[in-house]
Scaffold this active site. Structure first.
Site, mmCIF file in Angstrom:
data_model
loop_
_atom_site.group_PDB
_atom_site.id
_atom_site.type_symbol
_atom_site.label_atom_id
_atom_site.label_comp_id
_atom_site.label_asym_id
_atom_site.label_seq_id
_atom_site.Cartn_x
_atom_site.Cartn_y
_atom_site.Cartn_z
ATOM 1 N N CYS A 38 -10.730 -0.863 14.753
ATOM 2 C CA CYS A 38 -10.547 -2.733 15.062
ATOM 3 C C CYS A 38 -11.255 -3.140 16.856
ATOM 4 O O CYS A 38 -11.884 -4.295 17.044
ATOM 5 C CB CYS A 38 -10.141 -3.412 14.518
ATOM 6 N N SER A 65 -7.544 1.114 -1.993
ATOM 7 C CA SER A 65 -6.728 1.077 -2.626
ATOM 8 C C SER A 65 -6.279 -0.520 -3.525
ATOM 9 O O SER A 65 -7.521 -0.892 -3.076
ATOM 10 C CB SER A 65 -5.588 0.901 -1.499
ATOM 11 N N CYS A 90 -8.432 -1.952 4.135
ATOM 12 C CA CYS A 90 -8.576 -2.519 5.060
ATOM 13 C C CYS A 90 -9.954 -3.351 5.790
ATOM 14 O O CYS A 90 -9.477 -4.810 6.151
ATOM 15 C CB CYS A 90 -7.173 -2.361 6.391
ATOM 16 N N GLU A 134 2.137 1.651 -3.361
ATOM 17 C CA GLU A 134 1.205 1.968 -4.605
ATOM 18 C C GLU A 134 0.884 3.702 -3.612
ATOM 19 O O GLU A 134 0.563 4.396 -5.300
ATOM 20 C CB GLU A 134 0.247 0.964 -3.723
ATOM 21 N N GLU A 167 -16.176 -10.725 4.342
ATOM 22 C CA GLU A 167 -14.965 -10.461 2.851
ATOM 23 C C GLU A 167 -14.337 -11.858 2.638
ATOM 24 O O GLU A 167 -13.959 -12.162 1.518
ATOM 25 C CB GLU A 167 -14.179 -9.867 3.870
ATOM 26 N N LYS A 214 -15.548 -9.748 8.437
ATOM 27 C CA LYS A 214 -14.620 -10.341 7.873
ATOM 28 C C LYS A 214 -14.885 -11.634 7.327
ATOM 29 O O LYS A 214 -14.040 -12.334 7.218
ATOM 30 C CB LYS A 214 -12.932 -10.625 8.567
ATOM 31 N N GLU A 216 -14.247 -13.840 -5.615
ATOM 32 C CA GLU A 216 -12.867 -13.616 -6.082
ATOM 33 C C GLU A 216 -11.841 -14.023 -4.999
ATOM 34 O O GLU A 216 -10.279 -13.364 -5.562
ATOM 35 C CB GLU A 216 -12.327 -11.974 -6.080
ATOM 36 N N GLU A 265 0.834 -1.199 -0.208
ATOM 37 C CA GLU A 265 -0.435 -0.163 0.418
ATOM 38 C C GLU A 265 1.097 1.156 0.234
ATOM 39 O O GLU A 265 1.014 2.697 -0.712
ATOM 40 C CB GLU A 265 -0.398 0.253 0.684
#
Lengths: 462, 174
Positions: A388, A204, A184, A167, A246, A243, A251, A164
């Site tokens: 978190c 990102s 994230c 990036e 996720e 999560k 994908e 990141e």
């Protein structure tokens, strides 16, 4: 398999219709009249689980009767069938029974990872003080529960920073889409996909640490242990209910298999520990396994608001300014305020950053970006109010006064852990350096692109 | 006159936070140690189609529970009515006598060795031993619960009478 089912639900039999959950829901997904059972609009819900944390509508013996027996409720929730604690109306469908079955079988080489925020909260489930820092006991208990490899999401957080950070620097140098948003937090990502699809290019392309770790376990990690990737069962312990979603995104199978097979919350880990009859309080301190369990201070502060930003700045500064950062603590990005603007002098330029805690606080900033008026380069967003550590899968505080206190204590412990670690910057983590030398090549390189980066979807999903 | 805690049904949203706070105030259990069996609030939410409010002990001046207790386990104590846990024999007279349903009997199965169950009549104790006063009042998100001080009752009534008198003055036009 976790993920595609609706992770967060309100049980109409237990709901008293107080609507306090609606007050904390960042996307106004909770629908119903005052005094009547509420329901969650699954189109809108981003599964952050804040409604679960505030819910006090428990199954009381004083209510006339409940049609559904408790055992059926526990099964619906995928919770231990011998669980004795009171059940609350707002809940997430768990993965406890699934993971317990895998652990008791011999079919898989099980690899576990643990998010930064779990090590400052799991002890609370065993009567220890709020926010007690227990990374050593956590590693020890995961080994005793029966995981073959005890790796760490913190390692992958360092890896995320490598990608990141690179990036961000690339976007700045090549003049491509800015500001860049962190990616994230899966609830935040889903929110952008659902509500601001025109801004997806700002996210990102980095996968979250959970997914990066999962991918590494079934590729590099499987090779190290000389097992076939299809024999690896990858479990993530997370403070987060989203999560689960996720991990189940279609994908997320860069390794050729589901990168993360199951996600357990901090609370579900506690169920596993209790089911195994382990006394958490008397465990010795052990280490996470090498190499994918080695982490820097930058990796561990991912668990608190401002942490991803601070970790990224520790690395991005050294790339942009081309000199070492003397003081790794960047305290200006820390704090409890919902929106924090911080400008960092990186030598060649002034880097404007903004940190957002609590998803609702991001809305005005998103409107600025949409209008082309954003004056910042990089924005961190965490959906939960303190990051978190305050996630929907963390130990449930029964009273509001304890909630705020627990967030503070967990945050303090996280920064303490960072300060005490020998390595504070992600790019100085020797296991990360070795991973790039032996396997990945360079940040944003071909292998990284294949395994560690993703794409987002703008179509509305059901 | 005795003090007591009462809820305003117009403000109550029925969230049960008061019940949770009551359990916590009398046990300090983290959730992981709580079970459905030991989750025993001393005030209980009542919900109907039209109303929601918690019901708890009114600390009656001539308390029927105390009158009915053969063991004198329930006694007037300062400005409230209190249960002496060790004296309760579990006869359930107080449960029958209380017009508000504000007393519960907790029966804990006999532990190893002991032949009999242990019992305790459970009711609101106004959190007398808690600094900061009744926990339910403190946590209520809509401030629906409040404590009425018996000593201020006379003043409250006086005020209401004054108000009533002023109303009459307005009507008569004097």
């Amino acid at each position: 398999m976790s993920g595609q089912h609706s992770a967060v639900t309100i049980d109409a039999e237990y709901c008293t219709g107080c609507r306090r959950c609606a007050a904390v829901c960042p996307v106004d997904a909770i629908e119903g009249r005052q005094g009547e059972a509420q329901s969650i609009n699954q189109q809108k819900c981003i599964m952050c689980g804040q409604c679960i944390q505030i819910c006090s509508g428990y199954a009381s013996s004083q209510d006339d009767f409940y049609d559904t027996p408790r055992a059926i409720k526990l099964n619906e929730r995928n919770m231990p069938l011998n669980l004795r604690e009171p059940l609350f109306a707002a809940y997430y469908r768990g993965d406890f029974q699934t993971v317990q079955a895998v652990l008791s079988g011999q079919r898989f080489h099980t690899i576990v990872q643990c998010a930064p925020a779990v090590r400052v909260a799991i002890a609370e489930e065993f009567g220890l003080p709020l926010g007690r820092l227990v990374p050593g006991q956590l590693a020890a208990v995961l080994r005793r529960i029966g995981f073959s490899r005890v790796y760490d999401t913190n390692f992958a957080a360092d890896l995320t920073i490598m990608e990141e950070g690179a990036e961000l620097v690339k976007r700045i140098k090549t003049g491509s889409t800015l500001p860049m948003f962190t990616s994230c937090c899966p609830a935040w990502v889903k929110f952008v996909e659902d509500q601001y699809p025109d801004l997806i290019a700002h996210l990102s392309s980095c996968k979250s640490p959970q997914q990066m770790a999962g991918t590494m376990f079934k590729t590099y990690g499987a090779t190290l242990d000389q097992v076939a990737a299809d024999k690896v069962y990858s479990v993530a312990i997370m403070p987060c209910t989203c999560k689960k979603y996720e991990a189940g995104r279609p994908e997320m199978k860069a390794s050729g298999y589901r990168d993360v097979d199951a996600v357990l919350t901090t609370r579900e880990l506690a169920y596993l520990i209790k089911a195994a009859g382990i006394d958490f309080r008397t465990l010795p301190e052990e280490s996470f396994d090498n190499p994918l369990g080695l982490y820097s201070g930058a990796g561990t502060i991912f668990g608190v608001t401002g942490g991803v930003m601070e970790a990224a700045l520790r690395t991005a500064y050294e790339i942009l300014a081309a000199k070492p950062l003397a003081e790794p603590d960047i305290k200006r990005v820390r704090g409890e305020t919902g929106v924090r603007h911080v400008t960092v002098d990186v030598g060649s330029m002034q880097l404007n950053t903004v940190v957002v805690a609590g998803l609702k606080n991001a809305l005005p900033l998103l409107e600025q970006v949409r209008a082309g008026q954003a004056d910042f380069h990089f924005m961190e967003v965490m959906t939960c109010p303190a990051g978190c550590v305050s996630g929907g899968g963390q130990p449930k505080m029964l009273l509001p006064v304890d909630t705020a206190h627990s967030h503070r204590q967990r945050t303090t412990s996280t920064y303490q852990h960072d300060a005490e670690l020998p390595i504070r910057k992600s790019h100085e983590n020797s296991a990360i350096q070795k991973l790039y030398r032996e396997f990945l090549g360079e940040p944003l390189g071909h292998t990284s692109h294949q395994l560690l980066h993703t794409h987002y979807r703008s179509e509305t999903r059901g | 006159m005795n003090n007591f805690v009462i809820a305003d049904p117009d403000k109550c949203i029925g969230c049960r936070t008061c019940e949770v706070a009551c359990v916590m105030a009398h046990g300090e259990h983290p959730l992981e140690q709580l079970t459905e069996e030991n989750f025993l609030p001393r005030l209980r939410l009542v919900r109907t189609a039209k109303i929601s409010m918690p019901i708890q002990c009114r600390q009656c001046e001539d308390a029927p529970c105390a009158q009915s207790c053969p063991e004198q386990a329930i006694l007037q104590n300062g400005h409230s009515v209190q249960v002496t846990a060790g004296k309760c024999i579990g006869c359930k007279s107080c449960l029958l006598a209380c017009p508000y349903g504000a007393i519960d009997l907790v029966v804990r199965p006999s532990s190893t060795g002991a032949k009999l169950n242990t019992v305790e009549a459970l009711k609101c104790d106004l959190c007398l031993e808690r600094t900061g006063g009744p926990a339910c009042i403190q946590v209520c998100p809509t401030k629906a619960l409040y404590q009425v001080e018996g000593s201020q009752m006379a003043g409250r009534l006086q005020q209401k009478r004054r108000k009533a008198a002023m109303g009459v003055v307005k009507v008569s036009g004097n």
